[in-house]
Design an enzyme around this catalytic site. Structure first.
Site, PDB file in Angstrom:
ATOM      1  N   ASN A 116      -5.589   8.399   6.910  1.00 43.16           N
ATOM      2  CA  ASN A 116      -5.439   7.130   7.640  1.00 43.16           C
ATOM      3  C   ASN A 116      -5.388   7.407   9.143  1.00 43.16           C
ATOM      4  O   ASN A 116      -6.079   6.776   9.927  1.00 43.16           O
ATOM      5  CB  ASN A 116      -4.138   6.405   7.266  1.00 43.16           C
ATOM      6  CG  ASN A 116      -4.197   5.688   5.939  1.00 43.16           C
ATOM      7  OD1 ASN A 116      -3.171   5.562   5.269  1.00 43.16           O
ATOM      8  ND2 ASN A 116      -5.360   5.200   5.538  1.00 43.16           N
ATOM      9  N   HIS A 123      -3.773   0.344  -2.719  1.00 39.88           N
ATOM     10  CA  HIS A 123      -4.598   0.690  -1.569  1.00 39.88           C
ATOM     11  C   HIS A 123      -5.156  -0.574  -0.929  1.00 39.88           C
ATOM     12  O   HIS A 123      -5.090  -1.658  -1.508  1.00 39.88           O
ATOM     13  CB  HIS A 123      -5.745   1.600  -2.013  1.00 39.88           C
ATOM     14  CG  HIS A 123      -5.315   2.816  -2.748  1.00 39.88           C
ATOM     15  ND1 HIS A 123      -5.108   4.036  -2.132  1.00 39.88           N
ATOM     16  CD2 HIS A 123      -5.036   3.019  -4.058  1.00 39.88           C
ATOM     17  CE1 HIS A 123      -4.729   4.922  -3.032  1.00 39.88           C
ATOM     18  NE2 HIS A 123      -4.669   4.339  -4.212  1.00 39.88           N
ATOM     19  N   ARG A 158      -1.336   9.707  -2.636  1.00 38.04           N
ATOM     20  CA  ARG A 158      -0.543   8.958  -1.666  1.00 38.04           C
ATOM     21  C   ARG A 158       0.284   7.821  -2.266  1.00 38.04           C
ATOM     22  O   ARG A 158       1.386   7.536  -1.772  1.00 38.04           O
ATOM     23  CB  ARG A 158      -1.417   8.441  -0.519  1.00 38.04           C
ATOM     24  CG  ARG A 158      -2.691   7.691  -0.919  1.00 38.04           C
ATOM     25  CD  ARG A 158      -3.671   7.660   0.244  1.00 38.04           C
ATOM     26  NE  ARG A 158      -4.835   6.826   0.098  1.00 38.04           N
ATOM     27  CZ  ARG A 158      -5.956   7.166  -0.530  1.00 38.04           C
ATOM     28  NH1 ARG A 158      -6.036   8.349  -1.127  1.00 38.04           N
ATOM     29  NH2 ARG A 158      -6.990   6.326  -0.569  1.00 38.04           N
ATOM     30  N   GLU A 182      -8.321   3.560  -5.076  1.00 38.65           N
ATOM     31  CA  GLU A 182      -9.019   2.862  -3.997  1.00 38.65           C
ATOM     32  C   GLU A 182     -10.522   2.777  -4.292  1.00 38.65           C
ATOM     33  O   GLU A 182     -11.067   3.571  -5.071  1.00 38.65           O
ATOM     34  CB  GLU A 182      -8.767   3.588  -2.659  1.00 38.65           C
ATOM     35  CG  GLU A 182      -9.407   2.934  -1.436  1.00 38.65           C
ATOM     36  CD  GLU A 182      -9.000   1.470  -1.192  1.00 38.65           C
ATOM     37  OE1 GLU A 182      -8.998   0.674  -2.147  1.00 38.65           O
ATOM     38  OE2 GLU A 182      -8.758   1.096  -0.028  1.00 38.65           O
ATOM     39  N   ARG A 212       0.846  -1.180   0.000  1.00 34.45           N
ATOM     40  CA  ARG A 212       0.000   0.000   0.000  1.00 34.45           C
ATOM     41  C   ARG A 212       0.887   1.238   0.000  1.00 34.45           C
ATOM     42  O   ARG A 212       2.090   1.170   0.222  1.00 34.45           O
ATOM     43  CB  ARG A 212      -0.895   0.000   1.239  1.00 34.45           C
ATOM     44  CG  ARG A 212      -1.964  -1.068   1.194  1.00 34.45           C
ATOM     45  CD  ARG A 212      -2.624  -1.245   2.540  1.00 34.45           C
ATOM     46  NE  ARG A 212      -3.409  -0.078   2.950  1.00 34.45           N
ATOM     47  CZ  ARG A 212      -3.945   0.038   4.156  1.00 34.45           C
ATOM     48  NH1 ARG A 212      -3.753  -0.907   5.059  1.00 34.45           N
ATOM     49  NH2 ARG A 212      -4.661   1.096   4.472  1.00 34.45           N
ATOM     50  N   HIS A 213       0.265   2.357  -0.269  1.00 34.02           N
ATOM     51  CA  HIS A 213       0.949   3.639  -0.110  1.00 34.02           C
ATOM     52  C   HIS A 213       1.407   3.767   1.341  1.00 34.02           C
ATOM     53  O   HIS A 213       0.928   3.047   2.226  1.00 34.02           O
ATOM     54  CB  HIS A 213      -0.049   4.756  -0.418  1.00 34.02           C
ATOM     55  CG  HIS A 213      -1.308   4.596   0.383  1.00 34.02           C
ATOM     56  ND1 HIS A 213      -1.425   5.020   1.686  1.00 34.02           N
ATOM     57  CD2 HIS A 213      -2.478   3.984   0.076  1.00 34.02           C
ATOM     58  CE1 HIS A 213      -2.638   4.697   2.142  1.00 34.02           C
ATOM     59  NE2 HIS A 213      -3.289   4.059   1.187  1.00 34.02           N
TER      60      HIS A 213
END
Lengths: 448, 505
Positions: free
Chosen positions: B299, B427, B342, B362, B292-293
């Site tokens: 987040n 994502h 991101r 995402e 993932r980023h």
């Protein structure tokens, strides 16, 4: 915002080296049909492609066509001219791929001898182009006869000729090539990348697919067919939001929209089509329209209208008020412009590619969709550029009947005589971000 | 328009056939042509998937046909053909995994398995000798048993595609299968693998045969020798699919591990997709890295979706990712990101060219974008519960479902199959979908796969599956994984709903 800095397409293009697609086959085997269709498809998905038809070059070089004798293998004078034509075409290919930033060039010629193909392979090597051969092999006399009828008899070569004469001459022309024709060989040509199409697609031989674009080309070629059929494109009936000039959303049909749905049913029944497939989006208004037909239909999410993101359900006046800069940017490049948190026409095309692929596989289909979606599909069938696409006229309550004919598509526009609002907004004169609201809203169609 | 047979599903009213009958359904639009106005049938939106469906007497009609993959009405029987160690089982398993992932219920039936269950103990290649009457009888029985199970799967258990994995090297055997298919209304599609490269065959044997249950008590030399003799038993009677003799069959012949293909009579959409897939896979060793980023601003606030940038810890991860990639010493690594800030910021730290894919974005949470779970519960408690009831199929209002995600990710999977070494920076929901494809996870498991931040998954194809290495890059991050709570009822309390929400600021 990155969206402005780096205008990436939605899907990476995956073409590093340019590609030369080389057609191979006797006359009347569908090479030009395939060349044009493939080129149309590649351009639509965003791969800049151009056809180089050597026959065209020959016509320009020789002023007028006399007879099949020009193509006799022992006609040295003519052979000189024909070779020169290929060389000119190859030079133009170079210009296109190097200077004009084309990604794919389609060399449409017979290329029926190993020698000729060797010349092209060397050309490819010298210039750093990938070479992919597409050979069409057909021994079905009916198909060949139909071919000749559809596209050869009306060729510039036979203008003013009697049909019988033209046919006889053309058949002799084919014979000239037959003597020296060497198809791609399973063994000798095993290092080459190619697809061999047998009898209009009942069989294919695919050798050494090198990369993504070749893989897509093969997939496309394996899905197209020449069975006569029609594709009907229509929008949903007029919706509640249409009436008040709002874009997007998921509203139901207005009264007039409902009438249209009924009329659509009548019209389609009048077409007397066997085995019609009906496709809709997931949005209420297309489904309601399909419901009126009383037959089974399939819902495709991919057919949903363009997502206008933060502008969903706004009127153009509201967009101008809240997002004047966005509104101007859209007018500057309507194809690539992406609504904030929404989509662009360019994104739509990517999303619709599986629909096009399945339309190619199918026969008679009615697609009930939306304005932007219909523009994208129409642009594919009518070979419209990215500039034209977002301004194609797709009014409500009008069915477009598309029938493949010769190298293109015949369009019949059928208005079902039920009034509806106009939802088409032309590009205004002033697209500058500093323009006045009146200038921005100059071309907004009327609504309640 | 063609008259639909009574057994087929209808939507809305009865289709018209000639003269309209007076005794039509109770719906007002029974006689459209005569009535100038038409009242559209009521549509209701299925609360889970947000699909509009016509309802009859206030109840939703079932069986709406909406396109995931074109469900042909005829089930399809894929029949492998080829000598032992030509990759038939590899292809069968991989194809089955792919079809299931895109939503086509598929199962493989390996006749060798049936033979092992029947015989219990494998002695030697002698069992496969063409003159071994006893052996032949048992093998025929096993094939029949397998076909029986195929029939059950396709007709009673809702299967759409069955892969019949066996050598099927004689025309006689294939004719039997064709008869079986015809009797049961299945479409037959043959997949033949032809390979004469001794190195490839050797590698094959080493990778999957030596570890087979047949050879658990043999040493390597013995096993290889026996297996080679086994292959010989089939060679004499092998009748390859022929352009002329088999011109009426639908098949693909794969030659030399994908250098060349012969494709004959592709009949429908699913066969076309199968051919496309088979033509894109390869067996060149390589690794796929999924991550993932880096941790994002949203987040840490416990908010979903949006398009925020990296936190300082997220940036730290990007740096560590760069170091990690260097140590892996990968030749020609491709790097892919989504079009969200991101993932792009994360890729920027690698200082290599990368490609942006919009389809790697995402999952679109629609009206819930940028909300915390607490806010979703507060504003849309019904939606929140429905999501917990069926997380795979649940579509956010004006958003997407995991099921939609899979559709949109299919071109990524196809391109991943074509490529070699790739790092995909994406994502949580996207990574779950991709991971489910590689690890053959079901629709039930997929939305709950653990894909924590700051952890790279290295996938390496091995034998019939995929080896996974999970590498945490040792940079702290919030947990974004919300387990399925115990109570998924729409009337549950707020505490019950928020029971499994991970901690955040």
């Amino acid at each position: 915002m990155l969206r402005f800095q780096r205008p990436h397409a939605s899907v990476p293009q995956f073409t590093n080296s340019p590609t030369v697609i080389v057609m191979v086959g006797l006359p009347a085997r569908g090479k030009t049909y395939i060349s044009k269709k493939l080129t149309r498809y590649l351009n639509w998905i965003g791969v800049t492609t151009k056809v180089f038809n050597v026959g065209q070059y020959r016509r320009e070089a020789t002023q007028s066509y006399n007879s099949y004798e020009f193509f006799k293998p022992d006609n040295l004078e003519a052979m000189k001219i024909r070779n020169a034509c290929v060389n000119t075409a190859l030079k133009d290919v170079c210009d296109y791929l190097n200077r004009d930033r084309g990604q794919v060039a389609v060399l449409d010629a017979t290329n029926t001898t190993p020698d000729r193909r060797e010349v092209i392979l060397n050309f490819g090597k010298e210039n750093g182009y990938k070479v992919f051969f597409v050979e069409s092999i057909c021994d079905d006399p009916e198909i060949i006869a139909e071919n000749i009828k559809q596209v050869k008899l009306t060729s510039p070569d036979y203008v003013g000729c009697d049909k019988e004469e033209a046919l006889a001459d053309f058949l002799k022309r084919i014979e000239c090539y037959q003597m020296t024709y060497v198809p791609l060989d399973d063994n000798k040509d095993r290092r080459l990348s190619y697809i061999k199409i047998f009898n209009v697609g009942s069989r294919y031989l695919v050798n050494r697919v090198q990369d993504h674009i070749q893989s897509r080309i093969v997939y496309y070629l394996m899905n197209i067919h020449v069975t006569p059929r029609s594709i009907y494109l229509s929008r949903h009936g007029e919706s509640e939001l249409n009436l008040v000039g709002r874009i997007g959303g998921d509203s139901g049909l207005s009264q007039r929209g409902a009438k249209f749905a009924s009329a659509l049913g009548t019209y389609m029944r009048g077409q007397c089509i066997s085995d019609l497939k009906v496709w809709t989006s997931h949005m209420k208004r297309t489904i309601q329209t399909a419901e009126a037909l009383g037959v089974q239909y399939e819902q495709w999410k991919a057919l949903n209208e363009i997502d206008a993101g933060v502008c969903e359900e706004m009127t153009y006046e509201e967009i101008q008020e809240h997002y004047p800069e966005e509104f101007a940017l859209r007018d500057q490049d309507k194809y690539r412009y992406r609504y904030p948190k929404g989509e662009s026409y360019e994104d739509l095309v990517q999303r619709l590619e599986p629909v096009i692929m399945e339309l190619e596989r199918q026969e008679n289909v009615l697609v009930i969709c939306h304005q932007a979606v219909m523009r994208c599909l129409l642009a594919y069938f009518l070979d419209k550029s990215a500039i034209e696409l977002p301004y194609l006229k797709c009014p409500l309550h009008t069915v477009l009947k598309l029938t493949p004919v010769a190298y293109g598509c015949k369009v019949e526009s059928v208005f079902l005589n039920i009034e509806a609002v106009n939802t088409h907004r032309d590009r205004p004169e002033n697209v500058d971000v500093d323009r006045d609201p009146e200038e921005a809203l100059e071309t907004v169609p009327e609504h309640i | 328009m063609k008259h639909r047979s009574p057994s087929e599903q209808h939507h809305g009213k009865q289709p018209r056939v000639g003269v309209p009958t007076a005794a039509a359904s109770a719906s007002p639009q029974s006689d459209m042509e005569d009535k100038p106005t038409f009242t559209p049938r009521e549509l209701t939106q299925n609360p889970l998937k947000k699909i509009w469906m016509p309802n009859k007497h206030g109840l939703p009609e079932k069986h709406i046909s909406h396109r995931m993959v074109c469900m042909t009405n005829c089930p399809t029987l894929i029949v492998t053909v080829g000598l032992p160690a030509r990759g038939k089982t590899y292809i069968s398993k991989k194809l089955t995994r792919y079809l299931n992932w895109i939503g086509v219920p598929t199962r493989e039936f390996n006749v060798g398995q049936y033979r092992r269950e029947f015989l219990k103990i494998y002695k030697s290649f002698e069992f496969f000798r063409p003159d071994n009457e006893e052996g032949l009888k048992i093998r025929r029985q096993c094939a029949s048993a397998a076909l029986n199970d195929v029939r059950q799967y396709l007709t009673e258990e809702g299967g759409q595609v069955a892969v019949f994995d066996a050598t099927n090297t004689t025309r006689e055997r294939r004719d039997t299968i064709l008869e079986f298919a015809e009797q049961n209304g299945f479409k037959a599609f043959f997949v033949e693998s032809v390979c004469e490269d001794p190195e490839v065959i050797q590698e094959n044997i080493v990778q999957v045969k030596l570890g087979s249950p047949d050879y658990t008590n043999c040493n390597t030399e013995e096993a290889v020798e026996d297996f080679m003799k086994r292959i010989k038993c089939y060679e004499n009677s092998y009748e390859t699919l022929d352009e002329v003799l088999d011109r009426d069959l639908s098949f693909i012949k794969i030659m030399d591990v994908g250098q060349r293909y012969l494709v004959n009579r592709v009949l429908d959409h699913i066969q076309s997709r199968i051919v496309y897939y088979l033509m894109n896979i390869h067996i060149t060793p390589r690794s796929i890295y999924l991550c993932r980023h880096g941790e994002s601003e949203l987040n840490v606030k416990g908010r979903i979706g949006g398009d925020s940038g990296l936190t300082p810890r997220g940036k730290e991860f990007a740096k560590k990712l760069n170091q990690f990639i260097q140590t892996q010493n990968i030749s020609e690594l491709k790097v892919w990101t989504s079009q969200m800030k991101r993932t792009i910021q994360t890729a920027e730290a690698l200082n290599v060219p990368y490609e942006q894919w919009k389809v790697l974005n995402e999952i679109d949470a629609g009206v819930c974008e940028e909300m915390m779970y607490e806010e979703i519960q507060g504003n849309y408690p019904l939606e929140f519960a429905l999501r917990d009831q069926d997380k795979y199929r649940y579509r956010y209002p004006k958003g997407e479902s995991y099921e939609d995600l899979v559709q949109r990710l299919e071109p990524v999977i196809m391109e991943l199959e074509r490529q070699e070494n790739v790092l995909v920076i994406c994502h949580q929901a996207v990574m779950r979908c991709l991971l489910a494809y590689f690890l053959d996870k079901t629709a039930e498991e997929l939305p709950y796969l653990k894909c924590p931040l700051h952890t790279v998954l290295k996938l390496t194809p091995v034998a019939y599956g995929c080896k996974v290495e999970s590498i945490s890059l040792n940079v702290e991050a919030v947990n974004t994984h919300r387990e399925k709570p115990e109570n998924v009822d729409i009337h549950r309390t707020t505490e019950d709903a928020l029971q499994t929400v991970p901690a955040h600021f």
